[in-house]
Design an enzyme around this catalytic site. Structure first.
Site, PDB file in Angstrom:
ATOM      1  N   TYR A 148     -37.003   2.553  19.041  1.00 26.69           N
ATOM      2  CA  TYR A 148     -37.899   1.477  19.497  1.00 26.69           C
ATOM      3  C   TYR A 148     -37.914   1.481  21.013  1.00 26.69           C
ATOM      4  O   TYR A 148     -36.861   1.511  21.657  1.00 26.69           O
ATOM      5  CB  TYR A 148     -37.399   0.121  18.984  1.00 26.69           C
ATOM      6  CG  TYR A 148     -38.237  -1.053  19.438  1.00 26.69           C
ATOM      7  CD1 TYR A 148     -39.554  -1.209  19.007  1.00 26.69           C
ATOM      8  CD2 TYR A 148     -37.715  -2.026  20.305  1.00 26.69           C
ATOM      9  CE1 TYR A 148     -40.324  -2.290  19.424  1.00 26.69           C
ATOM     10  CE2 TYR A 148     -38.480  -3.112  20.714  1.00 26.69           C
ATOM     11  CZ  TYR A 148     -39.777  -3.242  20.267  1.00 26.69           C
ATOM     12  OH  TYR A 148     -40.537  -4.317  20.681  1.00 26.69           O
ATOM     13  N   ASP A 241     -34.642   6.225  27.376  1.00 29.39           N
ATOM     14  CA  ASP A 241     -34.807   4.775  27.335  1.00 29.39           C
ATOM     15  C   ASP A 241     -33.405   4.182  27.250  1.00 29.39           C
ATOM     16  O   ASP A 241     -32.779   4.171  26.190  1.00 29.39           O
ATOM     17  CB  ASP A 241     -35.657   4.394  26.122  1.00 29.39           C
ATOM     18  CG  ASP A 241     -35.836   2.878  26.008  1.00 29.39           C
ATOM     19  OD1 ASP A 241     -35.096   2.139  26.679  1.00 29.39           O
ATOM     20  OD2 ASP A 241     -36.701   2.456  25.226  1.00 29.39           O
ATOM     21  N   LYS A 269     -32.591  -5.291  29.991  1.00 24.45           N
ATOM     22  CA  LYS A 269     -31.431  -6.070  29.538  1.00 24.45           C
ATOM     23  C   LYS A 269     -30.391  -6.278  30.640  1.00 24.45           C
ATOM     24  O   LYS A 269     -30.557  -7.161  31.463  1.00 24.45           O
ATOM     25  CB  LYS A 269     -30.848  -5.459  28.267  1.00 24.45           C
ATOM     26  CG  LYS A 269     -31.931  -5.409  27.137  1.00 24.45           C
ATOM     27  CD  LYS A 269     -31.379  -5.125  25.790  1.00 24.45           C
ATOM     28  CE  LYS A 269     -32.454  -4.836  24.757  1.00 24.45           C
ATOM     29  NZ  LYS A 269     -32.901  -5.952  23.964  1.00 24.45           N
TER      30      LYS A 269
HETATM   31  C1  LIG Z   1     -34.333   0.711  23.619  1.00 26.88           C
HETATM   32  C2  LIG Z   1     -35.335  -0.371  23.910  1.00 26.88           C
HETATM   33  N1  LIG Z   1     -36.400  -0.089  24.674  1.00 26.88           N
HETATM   34  C3  LIG Z   1     -37.312  -1.031  24.990  1.00 26.88           C
HETATM   35  C4  LIG Z   1     -37.191  -2.314  24.532  1.00 26.88           C
HETATM   36  C5  LIG Z   1     -38.203  -3.342  24.896  1.00 26.88           C
HETATM   37  O1  LIG Z   1     -37.676  -4.259  25.805  1.00 26.88           O
HETATM   38  P1  LIG Z   1     -38.275  -5.733  25.926  1.00 26.88           P
HETATM   39  O2  LIG Z   1     -37.916  -6.440  24.670  1.00 26.88           O
HETATM   40  O3  LIG Z   1     -37.623  -6.286  27.158  1.00 26.88           O
HETATM   41  O4  LIG Z   1     -39.755  -5.580  26.092  1.00 26.88           O
HETATM   42  C6  LIG Z   1     -36.096  -2.657  23.736  1.00 26.88           C
HETATM   43  C7  LIG Z   1     -35.925  -4.041  23.216  1.00 26.88           C
HETATM   44  O5  LIG Z   1     -35.042  -4.371  22.501  1.00 26.88           O
HETATM   45  C8  LIG Z   1     -35.149  -1.665  23.413  1.00 26.88           C
HETATM   46  O6  LIG Z   1     -34.087  -1.939  22.635  1.00 26.88           O
END
Ligand SMILES: Cc1ncc(COP(=O)(O)O)c(C=O)c1O
Length: 431
Positions: A148, A241, A269
């Protein structure tokens, strides 16, 4: 739904929320539907403990899904945010704090020579992809099943099988054209990556280096190195990511832990310390293609917000080597204790862990990819999670999420959690 909460404040708020918020929440997993209960309405939290509007107290292992590596309401972070707020909540102009935060990230992650801040991880991954496409002059992306990267149209696609699959939108409202350039392969499947790379010219290979959105499924030996090699041979950028892993699994994230250096890194985060902030970054030659240094457009009214920057800087300042050792030993004690508690009750589980993250998969086989994660006993997990919540332990309410140990979790929290977990496993075993 547990009978005890039907006449509670939470139940009343939930009934009202259902009229004005889709599903009663502002982000789907908070609704707790996948574990078969109603949402918790939080009132306040301190350290590792959270209190709901009914006065129930929980040991919080969800910790807002990752930003709170120091637990809730850490005094130094609150002080930093309060001081920043008093000086002005937003300027829409450059600030010293942004420069200092970017310098600190570059120190921890040498691959991130330069970064651009955004307000959410979704925006950051969306922007990193735009840059990768601009830099390579290519459109196609390789992503992994079960990964994700935020709710970006082109990344909301899932695999049909372990082999390379053209992306099919996994949400109504995502045009087929948006995912047509996304190719999906199974995590930890080096042959599928090589095959996809032989068939397509990619702008980017995009991965969570320690995927934690299908539960935590670490990379197998050599897999990240393989991605680096395949990206280089293909002419694609390697994008990590690290929204979850950044500054959590090691001072410089998963790229430090594994020694594989990406071209671009997505962060979120922890970098915002519990306030809305995220970022993407990489080498100068790539990042200087972003406007106004270059012509790849990306902007944000609240990007680099001074409160979020202050929280992020205060959070990172507290993360010295000692902190990671402590976080590692808390995680390890929890993981080991969970294995023992489950086995004591005769429940087959697989516990995967890395500093600051763990998942308890209800499965009798090692989980190495999304197919494995999907074959877990989600019903048993749901019953166990409900039993934990009823006893005052707050797990991430889905089989496909990681627990987020923090530096506020003490040995006592771990011991109490393990006692409760053992009772909850016994309850599930008796079903
Ligand atoms: C690995 C990863 N990338 C991107 C995101 C998206 O971040 P946001 O919820 O701040 O848009 C998340 C959200 O949990 C994530 O776990």
């Amino acid at each position: 739904m547990s009978a005890s909460i039907t006449d509670s404040k939470s139940a009343e708020l939930y009934a009202r929320a259902l009229n004005v918020l889709p599903g009663g929440v502002n982000s789907p997993v908070r609704a707790m539907r996948s574990i078969g209960r109603d949402p918790i309405f939080a009132e306040r939290a301190q350290g590792a403990e959270l209190f709901d509007v009914d006065g129930n107290r929980y040991i919080d292992w969800m910790c807002s899904w990752g930003p709170l590596i120091h637990g809730h309401a850490h005094p130094a972070i609150l002080d930093a945010v309060t001081a920043a707020a008093k000086a002005g909540t937003t300027f829409g102009a450059a600030t010293a704090g942004e420069v200092e935060l970017a310098e600190e990230v570059a120190r921890r992650m040498p691959a991130v020579e330069m970064l651009r801040m955004t307000s959410s991880g979704t925006e950051a991954s969306m922007s990193a992809i735009r840059l990768a496409r601009a830099a390579t002059g290519r459109d196609k992306l390789l992503k992994f099943a079960g990964a994700y990267h935020g709710h970006v149209d082109g990344l909301l696609a899932q695999a049909g099988s372990g082999l390379a699959t053209q992306g099919i939108p996994s949400s109504p409202g995502v045009p087929a054209a948006a995912t047509a350039a996304t190719v999906i392969v199974g995590w930890n499947d080096p042959d599928a990556v090589a095959k996809a790379c032989a068939e397509h010219e990619f702008a980017a290979i995009l991965c969570e280096p320690y995927p934690a959105n299908m539960g935590l499924v670490p990379p197998q030996e050599g897999f990240l190195e393989h991605l680096r090699e395949q990206a280089d041979a293909n002419g694609a950028l390697l994008v990590f990511d690290e929204v979850i892993t950044g500054f959590r699994v090691a001072p410089g994230g998963a790229q430090e832990l594994n020694g594989v250096s990406p071209d671009l890194t997505v962060m979120g985060k922890v970098i915002g310390g519990g306030l809305p902030a995220a970022a993407y970054g990489g080498r100068h030659d790539l990042m200087e293609q972003i406007a106004p240094a270059g012509d790849v457009y990306q902007a944000g009214t609240l990007s680099g917000n001074p409160l979020a920057v202050a929280a992020g800087r205060a959070t990172l300042a507290l993360l010295d080597e000692q902190a990671y050792l402590r976080l590692g030993s808390t995680t390890n004690a929890l993981a080991q204790g969970m294995r023992e508690a489950a086995s004591g009750a005769g429940i087959p589980v697989q516990v995967s862990d890395v500093t600051g993250l763990l998942t308890i998969f209800f499965s009798d086989r090692p989980v190495t990819d999304y197919e494995g994660a999907k074959s877990c006993d989600a019903e048993a997990f749901g019953a166990w999670a409900r039993a934990l919540l009823a006893r005052g332990v707050y797990p991430p309410p889905s089989q496909f999420e990681a627990w987020f140990p923090s530096l506020a979790h003490t040995q006592d929290h771990v011991e109490r959690t393990l006692e409760i977990a053992a009772a909850a496993f016994a309850e599930v075993a008796a079903l």
